[in-house]
Scaffold this motif. Structure first.
Motif, PDB file in Angstrom:
ATOM      1  N   SER A   1      -0.353   4.628 -11.495  1.00  0.00           N
ATOM      2  CA  SER A   1       0.580   5.624 -11.241  1.00  0.00           C
ATOM      3  C   SER A   1       1.400   5.719 -12.717  1.00  0.00           C
ATOM      4  O   SER A   1       2.026   4.623 -13.084  1.00  0.00           O
TER       5      SER A   1
ATOM      6  N   ASN B   1      -8.281   8.279  -9.796  1.00  0.00           N
ATOM      7  CA  ASN B   1      -7.625   6.781  -9.805  1.00  0.00           C
ATOM      8  C   ASN B   1      -6.344   6.742 -10.907  1.00  0.00           C
ATOM      9  O   ASN B   1      -5.695   5.902 -10.581  1.00  0.00           O
TER      10      ASN B   1
ATOM     11  N   HIS C   1      -2.618  -1.434  -7.566  1.00  0.00           N
ATOM     12  CA  HIS C   1      -2.120  -0.117  -7.723  1.00  0.00           C
ATOM     13  C   HIS C   1      -0.923  -0.549  -9.014  1.00  0.00           C
ATOM     14  O   HIS C   1      -0.206  -1.458  -8.864  1.00  0.00           O
TER      15      HIS C   1
ATOM     16  N   VAL D   1       2.884  -0.432  -5.240  1.00  0.00           N
ATOM     17  CA  VAL D   1       2.697  -0.821  -6.393  1.00  0.00           C
ATOM     18  C   VAL D   1       2.733  -2.439  -6.567  1.00  0.00           C
ATOM     19  O   VAL D   1       3.503  -3.146  -5.973  1.00  0.00           O
TER      20      VAL D   1
ATOM     21  N   HIS E   1      -8.766   0.459 -10.589  1.00  0.00           N
ATOM     22  CA  HIS E   1      -7.534   0.291 -10.167  1.00  0.00           C
ATOM     23  C   HIS E   1      -6.719   1.746 -10.086  1.00  0.00           C
ATOM     24  O   HIS E   1      -7.142   2.520 -10.676  1.00  0.00           O
ATOM     25  N   GLN E   2      -5.914   1.756  -9.092  1.00  0.00           N
ATOM     26  CA  GLN E   2      -5.131   3.111  -9.053  1.00  0.00           C
ATOM     27  C   GLN E   2      -3.860   2.996  -9.858  1.00  0.00           C
ATOM     28  O   GLN E   2      -3.063   1.930  -9.952  1.00  0.00           O
TER      29      GLN E   2
ATOM     30  N   SER F   1       6.220   2.704  -2.311  1.00  0.00           N
ATOM     31  CA  SER F   1       4.664   2.889  -2.804  1.00  0.00           C
ATOM     32  C   SER F   1       3.997   1.232  -2.624  1.00  0.00           C
ATOM     33  O   SER F   1       5.009   0.437  -2.316  1.00  0.00           O
TER      34      SER F   1
END
Length: 178
Positions: A38, A59, A8, A111, A35-36, A109
């Motif tokens: 944000s 994603n 992430h 991350v 990959h995720q 989150s």
């Protein structure tokens, strides 16, 4: 790390189109790898980005933080394209105030990494305690960074006038015809 592990990754560009677009391109590349992502910015800057291809929408998500008010920054401004150069310092101050909502987002989150721009000097202080790795993504090429010089040169007194930036700096010691 196992090469199949999916991460992430939070993307955090500066509030200028010349920064947001390269960050979006890296975001799309990483999202294609599974990959995720944000992508963090302000509502106006996110609305200006091109639509994502449908296959990336699962994603790559956009995380919007309103730009806090700063005295001296005209209302509604969220990008360098909306202010004259002399007002950019106010935009930087507003960008710094994204620190708290970004910190809350990161705490809540999962991350693993933050790919960031050059301006959030305060980001290591948030990421390190959370165990989040940081990667600096500079949109300028290596020769630009070499010309700018090491931090000691940037903080020193050797280059003060505009003319000082038009000659080869002293730390570039290889032969040059300029």
């Amino acid at each position: 790390m196992d090469r199949t592990e999916k991460l992430h990754i939070a993307m955090f560009p500066w509030l200028a189109y010349g920064h947001t677009m390269p960050f979006l391109e890296v975001s799309k590349f990483l999202a294609q790898k599974g990959h995720q992502i944000s992508y963090i910015s302000t509502p106006k800057n996110i609305s200006r980005l091109p639509k994502l291809p449908p296959h990336l929408s699962s994603n790559l998500s956009f995380v919007e933080f309103s730009l806090p008010h700063v005295h001296g920054l005209p209302p509604g401004v969220e990008s360098t394209s909306e202010v004259p150069i002399e007002k950019v310092p106010y935009l930087k101050r507003a960008y710094d105030k994204i620190r708290d909502p970004l910190s809350d987002f990161l705490k809540n989150s999962n991350v693993n990494w933050i790919i960031h721009d050059s301006l959030p000097y305060w980001l290591p202080g948030i990421a390190a305690p959370l165990g989040i790795n940081l990667v600096f993504f500079g949109i300028f090429n290596a020769s630009s960074f070499a010309f700018a010089g090491p931090p000691s040169a940037l903080l020193g007194d050797s280059r003060k006038r505009p003319e000082d930036f038009t000659v080869v700096p002293e730390w570039i010691d290889y032969p040059s015809t300029t």
